[in-house]
Design an enzyme around this catalytic site. Structure first.
Site, PDB file in Angstrom:
ATOM      1  N   SER A   1       0.841  -1.185   0.000  1.00  0.00           N
ATOM      2  CA  SER A   1       0.000   0.000   0.000  1.00  0.00           C
ATOM      3  C   SER A   1       0.879   1.239   0.000  1.00  0.00           C
ATOM      4  O   SER A   1       2.058   1.179   0.323  1.00  0.00           O
ATOM      5  CB  SER A   1      -0.890   0.015   1.240  1.00  0.00           C
ATOM      6  OG  SER A   1      -0.106   0.388   2.348  1.00  0.00           O
ATOM      7  N   LYS A   2       0.245   2.329  -0.376  1.00  0.00           N
ATOM      8  CA  LYS A   2       0.942   3.602  -0.498  1.00  0.00           C
ATOM      9  C   LYS A   2       1.671   3.974   0.794  1.00  0.00           C
ATOM     10  O   LYS A   2       2.738   4.564   0.773  1.00  0.00           O
ATOM     11  CB  LYS A   2      -0.095   4.682  -0.808  1.00  0.00           C
ATOM     12  CG  LYS A   2       0.267   5.488  -2.031  1.00  0.00           C
ATOM     13  CD  LYS A   2      -0.733   6.571  -2.214  1.00  0.00           C
ATOM     14  CE  LYS A   2      -0.472   7.219  -3.561  1.00  0.00           C
ATOM     15  NZ  LYS A   2      -1.648   7.757  -4.149  1.00  0.00           N
ATOM     16  N   ARG A   3       1.046   3.637   1.922  1.00  0.00           N
ATOM     17  CA  ARG A   3       1.618   4.046   3.193  1.00  0.00           C
ATOM     18  C   ARG A   3       3.002   3.472   3.444  1.00  0.00           C
ATOM     19  O   ARG A   3       3.802   4.051   4.145  1.00  0.00           O
ATOM     20  CB  ARG A   3       0.666   3.683   4.338  1.00  0.00           C
ATOM     21  CG  ARG A   3      -0.070   4.891   4.846  1.00  0.00           C
ATOM     22  CD  ARG A   3      -1.013   4.537   5.951  1.00  0.00           C
ATOM     23  NE  ARG A   3      -2.025   3.598   5.481  1.00  0.00           N
ATOM     24  CZ  ARG A   3      -2.416   2.540   6.169  1.00  0.00           C
ATOM     25  NH1 ARG A   3      -1.863   2.274   7.325  1.00  0.00           N
ATOM     26  NH2 ARG A   3      -3.353   1.746   5.698  1.00  0.00           N
ATOM     27  N   GLN A   4       3.261   2.308   2.877  1.00  0.00           N
ATOM     28  CA  GLN A   4       4.540   1.661   3.175  1.00  0.00           C
ATOM     29  C   GLN A   4       5.595   1.864   2.089  1.00  0.00           C
ATOM     30  O   GLN A   4       6.675   1.315   2.156  1.00  0.00           O
ATOM     31  CB  GLN A   4       4.310   0.169   3.383  1.00  0.00           C
ATOM     32  CG  GLN A   4       3.688  -0.100   4.728  1.00  0.00           C
ATOM     33  CD  GLN A   4       4.186  -1.410   5.300  1.00  0.00           C
ATOM     34  OE1 GLN A   4       5.281  -1.854   5.013  1.00  0.00           O
ATOM     35  NE2 GLN A   4       3.358  -2.024   6.107  1.00  0.00           N
ATOM     36  N   GLY A   5       5.273   2.599   1.063  1.00  0.00           N
ATOM     37  CA  GLY A   5       6.284   2.810   0.028  1.00  0.00           C
ATOM     38  C   GLY A   5       5.616   3.187  -1.281  1.00  0.00           C
ATOM     39  O   GLY A   5       4.396   3.381  -1.333  1.00  0.00           O
TER      40      GLY A   5
END
Ligand code: GLU
Length: 495
Positions: free
Chosen positions: A257-261
């Site tokens: 997901s966007k949050r992790q990279g």
């Protein structure tokens, strides 16, 4: 219904242009492309823009641009057409309408007038009773009269498909035999009205109309397949062969997901990953050749790829592996080409000003920096000190090992003297001259004779301001006599 193996292999990707082109789309595109090439088939790009509110032309453009950049070429698509044109769903509304009418007239689908509020309250009720929510079939058996009455009084309606209460089994090329109980699904909404089909319906119609033989897509679509198979059956279509690619996971095994990279292809593009490196890396996200071999060009992948070797288990997106592969391709590039690729990054950082540095010098800078590069963007950090007038650093960095402050100064003064006396400013001569005095310097100071760090570390830091950098010889050669001496003297002043 039996799966029909079509004579011609035709595969597709069908991205929805509702956001930045996702790295998952790129991997799906790659696997489809490889499968098509390997089997002398065709690879189709279709844009699924039935969601009119969320779809935007700029996202379609981005998908095309980034896939082109990666070198994944399609044989038919919205930009180049093909024998099943058009390749954008919003331009195919007449086709869907025809099939929607067919299903309605055959009573395989029906108008549903249930309001959102009614559906939601039933859903909540089912949840509190501990049953899996599904549509209760209220509008399934309305009479023709009732339907006409509701329609003429302009009651809001959607079109639902009658999902049969039966087991659906299909052979997935990656997952083996898959079985679903369709009875759990409930009747699914396939269109808002005759002019507004939804995903499940449009995808089934298009795959049939475009004679797609194999559907290779991400595992997140696995649960969509039984509904789509039932729609194929209802419409009298053949059933394509399915292959669901393993999910892409973060290092901690959570869903990417966007949050992790970064998840957009353009992020990798902008940061300076090379297309050949991303291709190589993505191929290994779920596929492996069964050997230790890790480096594959696109052409080699076409030869070696086989869908049977794709794993079921989630594929970990290991950025370190990507960096390693990217670094490999960076070092493989001819220096002129690599320089050309680095220039935009140097310009963007304000380091490279037109005409300020010769092409030859620029190539030398890239050459001495490339061993440390993981991505093109790294060139800014690695080589910035070559372009500036003055380097900034903490004077403690000048110290090698347990050197005394006075000795650091003496080392720098000795470098200054040695290089000032040097006749020709050439890398080999710079090296010989400094190496020639290093041993004697250590002897005088009582340091181990062979450890050149006592002389060269302070000088290298004086030139680069960095803990890690190319050798002082390489830097001096590129900076030239004047700048080199100026930086050494600047360091002496700091002490
Ligand atoms: N439009 C769907 C998506 O973007 C494609 C689904 C499919 O490949 O069947 O996920």
């Amino acid at each position: 219904m039996k799966t029909t193996v079509k004579k011609e292999i035709r595969v597709r990707i069908a991205p929805s242009p509702t956001g930045s082109a996702h790295i998952g789309t790129a991997r799906t595109a790659l696997f489809n492309y490889l499968f098509a090439k390997k089997n002398k088939g065709k690879f189709v790009l279709r844009i699924e823009d039935t969601d009119k509110e969320r779809s935007e032309q700029k996202w379609t453009d981005e998908i095309l641009t980034e896939l082109r950049w990666l070198g994944i070429k399609w044989d038919e698509g919205p930009d180049i057409g093909g024998k099943f044109s058009p390749y954008k769903q919003t331009q195919r509304m007449d086709i869907y309408k025809k099939y929607l009418e067919k299903l309605l007239s055959e009573k395989k689908s029906y108008y549903c007038f249930c309001s959102e509020e009614e559906l939601e309250s039933k859903r909540q009720d089912q949840l509190t009773r501990g049953v899996a929510p599904k549509y209760d079939g209220k509008c399934r058996n309305l009479s023709e009269k009732e339907i006409q009455k509701k329609i003429s009084s302009k009651e809001k309606a959607v079109i639902r498909f009658k999902v049969a209460d039966k087991k659906i089994r299909f052979l997935d090329l990656i997952r083996g035999m898959v079985e679903f109980n369709a009875g759990l699904l409930g009747d699914v909404v396939i269109a808002k009205d005759l002019g507004t089909p939804l995903y499940h319906f449009a995808v089934v119609v298009d795959d049939f109309e475009m004679q797609i033989s194999h559907i290779i897509r991400g595992e997140e679509h696995l649960s969509n397949t039984p509904r789509q198979i039932l729609l194929q059956e209802a419409l009298g279509f053949y059933q394509p062969v399915y292959a669901h690619l393993p999910l892409m996971l973060n290092m901690d095994k959570s869903k990417m997901s966007k949050r992790q990279g970064d998840v957009a292809i353009s992020d990798y593009h902008k940061n300076g990953y090379l297309p050949e490196a991303l291709i190589n890396f993505m191929a290994l996200l779920g596929w492996n050749p069964g050997t230790e071999k890790e480096i594959f060009s696109l052409a080699k992948l076409v030869k070696e790829f086989s869908i049977e070797k794709v794993q079921k288990a989630g594929a970990i997106f290991n950025v370190q592996r990507l960096d390693f592969i990217n670094g490999f391709y960076i070092r493989e590039k001819p220096i002129e080409k690599l320089t050309e690729l680095c220039i935009p990054y140097l310009k963007e950082a304000g380091l490279l000003i037109a005409g300020q540095i010769s092409e030859n010098k620029l190539e030398k800078i890239i050459e001495v920096s490339k061993t440390r590069m993981k991505k093109l963007f790294d060139i800014v950090e690695l080589s910035g000190f070559f372009f500036v007038d003055k380097v900034a650093y903490d004077k403690n960095l000048l110290k090698w090992d347990d050197m005394k402050d006075g000795d650091i100064k003496d080392a720098l003064l000795l470098c200054d003297k040695t290089l000032s006396e040097l006749k020709d400013w050439e890398i080999k001569k710079i090296e010989w001259a400094l190496m020639g005095v290093a041993g004697e310097f250590n002897r005088q100071k009582g340091y181990p004779e062979k450890n050149r760090g006592f002389l060269l570390w302070p000088m290298r830091v004086a030139l680069s301001g960095k803990q890690f950098s190319p050798s002082p010889f390489e830097i001096s050669d590129i900076l030239g006599r004047e700048k080199t001496l100026k930086r050494i003297r600047g360091a002496v002043e700091k002490l």
